[in-house]
Every structure is written in C-alpha cells, then in structure tokens.
Design a protein around this motif. Structure first.
Motif: not given
Length: 123
Positions: A72-81, A109-123
């Motif tokens: 998203x902003x730099x390599x190995x950084x992911x954002x999900x919704x 539970x009713x409708x649920x919205x969730x976010x995920x931020x992930x940084x991959x340390x492998x590469x």
C-alpha cells in the motif's frame, strides 16, 4: 415433528460453503464467501408442564467479503477491509441443551466491519 433427539438439537443437518479468491491486479485481491445452513430445530420443554414442543428456525445464508491491498504505502505492507454478514440479517444461536437455558433465544452479531494491517518481515 415428534421425537427430536437432543443430539441434533440446534445443529443444521447440512452446510455448504463457497469461498473464492480473486486477484484483481498485482496488489489488489478480493475474497467473497457464502455459507448456507439448513433449518435448525430445538426442543422447547415447558418446565411447569413438562410438555415438549419442537421449534424450527429457518435456513440461513451468511455472506461476507474481504478486500486486500498489498504494498500500500511501501513494499511488504498490506491493508485489508472486510464485511461479515453483509445483508445484516438476524441469525439465531440455537442452544443444544434440553434444560432451562434452551428456552432462551439468542441472536448472533449483526453486520461487522473489520480492518487488518499487515507487515511481512520475510522479504
């Protein structure tokens, strides 16, 4: 329906699940999911009279979807919704026990919205 055993009480007889993973481009992917559950039944025994009545809950269709954006902003950084229960339907948790607690109807539970931020340390 007479003679419902407590073994099947609160549990659907059949379940079907379909999930896909669609890569839109190099960095964007989407993952929709649909789960179908058949009717559920439960024993509802009146403690005062001891008379058992079988309650039936309708079939359910659970829809959810997750969108992921890699680098998203730099390599190995992911954002999900993601969205769970997209249709915001009211589903019921059906107690399997045949005691006083089985008389309580609980909604999920009713409708649920969730976010995920992930940084991959492998590469």
């Amino acid at each position: 329906m007479q003679g419902l055993t407590t073994v099947n009480s609160g549990i659907p007889a059949h379940k079907a699940n379909v999930q896909a993973y669609i890569k839109i481009n190099k960095d964007v992917s989407i993952s929709p999911n649909a789960m179908y559950l058949t009717n559920k039944f439960r024993n509802n025994t009146d403690p005062a009279t001891g008379i058992s009545v079988v309650d039936e809950f309708p079939a359910e269709l659970h829809l959810s979807c997750f969108l992921n954006y890699d680098n998203l902003f730099f390599k190995n950084f992911s954002f999900g919704v993601g969205v769970y229960n997209i249709t915001n339907q009211q589903f019921f948790l059906t107690p399997w026990k045949n005691d006083q607690s089985s008389r309580i109807i609980q909604t999920m539970q009713g409708r649920e919205l969730h976010f995920r931020l992930l940084y991959n340390l492998k590469n």
